[in-house]
Each structure stands twice: as C-alpha cells, then as structure tokens.
Motif scaffolding. Structure first.
Motif, PDB file in Angstrom:
ATOM      1  N   GLU A  62      -7.737  -3.380  15.323  1.00  0.00           N
ATOM      2  CA  GLU A  62      -6.273  -3.398  15.392  1.00  0.00           C
ATOM      3  C   GLU A  62      -5.792  -4.217  16.587  1.00  0.00           C
ATOM      4  N   ASP A  63      -6.543  -4.159  17.692  1.00  0.00           N
ATOM      5  CA  ASP A  63      -6.200  -4.952  18.873  1.00  0.00           C
ATOM      6  C   ASP A  63      -6.342  -6.442  18.574  1.00  0.00           C
ATOM      7  N   VAL A  64      -7.415  -6.798  17.863  1.00  0.00           N
ATOM      8  CA  VAL A  64      -7.636  -8.203  17.514  1.00  0.00           C
ATOM      9  C   VAL A  64      -6.510  -8.705  16.606  1.00  0.00           C
ATOM     10  N   CYS A  65      -6.060  -7.858  15.682  1.00  0.00           N
ATOM     11  CA  CYS A  65      -4.928  -8.234  14.815  1.00  0.00           C
ATOM     12  C   CYS A  65      -3.678  -8.499  15.647  1.00  0.00           C
ATOM     13  N   MET A  66      -3.438  -7.655  16.656  1.00  0.00           N
ATOM     14  CA  MET A  66      -2.271  -7.821  17.519  1.00  0.00           C
ATOM     15  C   MET A  66      -2.377  -9.122  18.321  1.00  0.00           C
ATOM     16  N   LEU A  67      -3.582  -9.401  18.855  1.00  0.00           N
ATOM     17  CA  LEU A  67      -3.801 -10.623  19.617  1.00  0.00           C
ATOM     18  C   LEU A  67      -3.596 -11.854  18.738  1.00  0.00           C
ATOM     19  N   LEU A  68      -4.100 -11.794  17.522  1.00  0.00           N
ATOM     20  CA  LEU A  68      -3.984 -12.924  16.617  1.00  0.00           C
ATOM     21  C   LEU A  68      -2.527 -13.190  16.258  1.00  0.00           C
ATOM     22  N   GLU A  69      -1.759 -12.132  16.054  1.00  0.00           N
ATOM     23  CA  GLU A  69      -0.342 -12.293  15.734  1.00  0.00           C
ATOM     24  C   GLU A  69       0.398 -12.960  16.892  1.00  0.00           C
ATOM     25  N   ARG A  70       0.120 -12.519  18.109  1.00  0.00           N
ATOM     26  CA  ARG A  70       0.767 -13.112  19.288  1.00  0.00           C
ATOM     27  C   ARG A  70       0.317 -14.561  19.464  1.00  0.00           C
ATOM     28  N   PHE A  71      -0.961 -14.832  19.220  1.00  0.00           N
ATOM     29  CA  PHE A  71      -1.510 -16.184  19.324  1.00  0.00           C
ATOM     30  C   PHE A  71      -0.797 -17.124  18.354  1.00  0.00           C
ATOM     31  N   ARG A  72      -0.568 -16.633  17.142  1.00  0.00           N
ATOM     32  CA  ARG A  72       0.116 -17.446  16.136  1.00  0.00           C
ATOM     33  C   ARG A  72       1.573 -17.683  16.512  1.00  0.00           C
ATOM     34  N   GLU A  73       2.210 -16.666  17.053  1.00  0.00           N
ATOM     35  CA  GLU A  73       3.608 -16.815  17.478  1.00  0.00           C
ATOM     36  C   GLU A  73       3.736 -17.899  18.538  1.00  0.00           C
ATOM     37  N   ALA A  74       2.723 -17.991  19.401  1.00  0.00           N
ATOM     38  CA  ALA A  74       2.731 -18.989  20.477  1.00  0.00           C
ATOM     39  C   ALA A  74       2.174 -20.326  20.018  1.00  0.00           C
ATOM     40  N   HIS A  75       1.786 -20.409  18.736  1.00  0.00           N
ATOM     41  CA  HIS A  75       1.179 -21.626  18.173  1.00  0.00           C
ATOM     42  C   HIS A  75      -0.075 -22.032  18.933  1.00  0.00           C
ATOM     43  N   GLY A  76      -0.719 -21.079  19.594  1.00  0.00           N
ATOM     44  CA  GLY A  76      -1.948 -21.390  20.317  1.00  0.00           C
ATOM     45  C   GLY A  76      -1.722 -22.094  21.644  1.00  0.00           C
ATOM     46  N   PHE A  77      -0.504 -22.013  22.202  1.00  0.00           N
ATOM     47  CA  PHE A  77      -0.205 -22.672  23.471  1.00  0.00           C
ATOM     48  C   PHE A  77       0.024 -21.635  24.571  1.00  0.00           C
ATOM     49  N   CYS A  78      -0.467 -21.929  25.756  1.00  0.00           N
ATOM     50  CA  CYS A  78      -0.158 -21.075  26.894  1.00  0.00           C
ATOM     51  C   CYS A  78       1.277 -21.365  27.332  1.00  0.00           C
ATOM     52  N   ARG A  79       1.794 -20.566  28.252  1.00  0.00           N
ATOM     53  CA  ARG A  79       3.198 -20.716  28.665  1.00  0.00           C
ATOM     54  C   ARG A  79       3.471 -22.087  29.274  1.00  0.00           C
ATOM     55  N   GLU A  80       2.528 -22.586  30.075  1.00  0.00           N
ATOM     56  CA  GLU A  80       2.731 -23.895  30.712  1.00  0.00           C
ATOM     57  C   GLU A  80       2.821 -24.997  29.653  1.00  0.00           C
ATOM     58  N   GLU A  81       1.941 -24.935  28.662  1.00  0.00           N
ATOM     59  CA  GLU A  81       1.976 -25.924  27.579  1.00  0.00           C
ATOM     60  C   GLU A  81       3.254 -25.794  26.760  1.00  0.00           C
ATOM     61  N   ALA A  82       3.675 -24.563  26.498  1.00  0.00           N
ATOM     62  CA  ALA A  82       4.908 -24.336  25.733  1.00  0.00           C
ATOM     63  C   ALA A  82       6.107 -24.931  26.466  1.00  0.00           C
ATOM     64  N   ASP A  83       6.105 -24.817  27.792  1.00  0.00           N
ATOM     65  CA  ASP A  83       7.196 -25.393  28.589  1.00  0.00           C
ATOM     66  C   ASP A  83       7.195 -26.918  28.488  1.00  0.00           C
ATOM     67  N   GLU A  84       6.002 -27.521  28.498  1.00  0.00           N
ATOM     68  CA  GLU A  84       5.897 -28.978  28.380  1.00  0.00           C
ATOM     69  C   GLU A  84       6.398 -29.446  27.011  1.00  0.00           C
ATOM     70  N   ILE A  85       6.055 -28.688  25.975  1.00  0.00           N
ATOM     71  CA  ILE A  85       6.495 -29.042  24.622  1.00  0.00           C
ATOM     72  C   ILE A  85       8.013 -28.938  24.516  1.00  0.00           C
ATOM     73  N   ALA A  86       8.575 -27.878  25.098  1.00  0.00           N
ATOM     74  CA  ALA A  86      10.034 -27.711  25.082  1.00  0.00           C
ATOM     75  C   ALA A  86      10.718 -28.843  25.847  1.00  0.00           C
ATOM     76  N   ALA A  87      10.098 -29.274  26.953  1.00  0.00           N
ATOM     77  CA  ALA A  87      10.671 -30.370  27.743  1.00  0.00           C
ATOM     78  C   ALA A  87      10.641 -31.675  26.955  1.00  0.00           C
ATOM     79  N   ALA A  88       9.545 -31.922  26.241  1.00  0.00           N
ATOM     80  CA  ALA A  88       9.443 -33.133  25.416  1.00  0.00           C
ATOM     81  C   ALA A  88      10.489 -33.111  24.310  1.00  0.00           C
ATOM     82  N   PHE A  89      10.670 -31.951  23.696  1.00  0.00           N
ATOM     83  CA  PHE A  89      11.662 -31.806  22.632  1.00  0.00           C
ATOM     84  C   PHE A  89      13.053 -32.121  23.170  1.00  0.00           C
TER      85      PHE A  89
END
Length: 208
Positions: A62-89
């Motif tokens: 059940e923990d792995v399912c929760m981790l996978l769901e969060r991973f998918r929500e983040a598209h596999g990006f850490c917060r720093e990468e997500a910030d870079e993608i948002a900046a590029a957008f």
C-alpha cells in the motif's frame, strides 16, 4: 486493476525475504520494473518524504502504491526540476496565456537542454493530442508530460546504446567507455558534443 496487479507483481519480485515489506533501497528497482526508467534514489526519497514515509523501516505494498501515485503526479520530477520546467514554460508563454503554441513548446524544451527537431515536436503534439485545429496548445501540466516523455525516451535510448556497445565489444572488462565511443552513444541520443567536451565531463565525474 491491471495496474494494481503489476504493482503487486513488482513488489513480490522485490520482496526477497518474503516478509511482506520492502526496504527503501529496493524502491528504484521496483520503479524501473514498473516501466519508469528514470527514478533515482534521491527523487524517491523526496517522494517518500512527501508521503510521510521517509525512513520507514519496511514498506508495505500500500505504501508503494502511495509513492507511485505521488511520483506520477510529479511526472517523475523533483521540486527543483519542477521549478525549472515551470520557469521554462513561463519564459515561452507568449502573452501569459497559460499555454504554449508550437514554437513556444519547441523553444521551452530546447531551453531546458533537450534536443527537439521540428518533426519530433510535431509527433509528440499528435501523440498527446495537443493539436487544436491547425495549432498546438499545451498547458503547464501537458508541458510537464512532454518533458517527462523526452527524458524517459532519452534514458531508454542511452541505455540501449550502452547495451549494444557492451555486447559488441570487450567493454564489460573495462570500468569506463573510451571517449570516442561515449561520443557515439550521445550522438545516437541526438546530442552533438565534441570529444573535448566529453573528456572534460569524464574527468569531472572521476573518469580517466
């Protein structure tokens, strides 16, 4: 249902001692078994912290399912990468419309450092149904999906190229690829560094 079955199968394969739990260091292999080519330990630790599971001694399915769901929500990006993608957008969102057209999508992807030939961009737009009439329109979430697709494909391309190099030579007996062969691998992934640039990167990484 099929997705849940795949998670259970991957969990069972990783549960070597059959105690019904997994250690955190086994998670990258589980994610890779589920088709996520790029899931480094640091990113999984960040996702685990978001789910209040960081440092847990044993993870249930059940923990792995929760981790996978969060991973998918983040598209596999850490917060720093997500910030870079948002900046590029934001940089290529002409008129702050909340979406990227074709030229904006190509520009933003290239700004992030990914090779993006025009035909490849058009193929991705078609695959993700980003075409509206005769124009492309991608919001931030769709742009994250585009970047995630490019990274996953890039990792898979490089891994396949490395496997081919390994199979066709005696590279298995060496700790490092020669610079010229590493250049060939990168060229296959649509990068075009010089041998001098690759040699410098090897040196910075502790190579010969």
């Amino acid at each position: 249902e099929q997705d849940i079955r795949c998670i259970y199968d991957a969990f069972s394969m990783g549960d070597w001692d059959l105690n019904g739990t997994l250690d955190a260091n086994e998670l990258p292999g589980i994610f890779q078994a589920l088709g996520y080519e790029f899931a480094p330990p640091e990113l999984i630790q960040e996702v685990a912290a978001d789910c209040d599971l960081h440092g847990m001694p044993g993870l249930l399915v059940e923990d792995v399912c929760m981790l996978l769901e969060r991973f998918r929500e983040a598209h596999g990006f850490c917060r720093e990468e997500a910030d870079e993608i948002a900046a590029a957008f934001a940089k290529f969102d002409a008129g702050c419309s909340g979406s990227l057209d074709h030229s904006g999508l190509v520009g933003a992807v290239r700004w992030l450092g990914y090779p993006m030939p025009t035909k490849k961009a058009m193929d991705i737009e078609h695959e993700l149904c980003l075409e509206q009439g005769d124009k492309c329109k991608a919001d931030l979430n769709e742009f994250r999906t585009v970047v995630a697709m490019l990274r996953e494909g890039e990792v898979e391309q490089v891994r396949e190229a490395l496997d081919k190099e390994d199979d066709s030579s005696d590279m298995g007996n060496r700790a490092w690829f020669p610079t010229d062969r590493l250049c060939e691998v990168l060229w296959r992934a649509c990068y075009s560094p010089s041998e001098e640039q690759v040699a410098k990167l090897q040196a910075e990484g502790g190579g010969p």
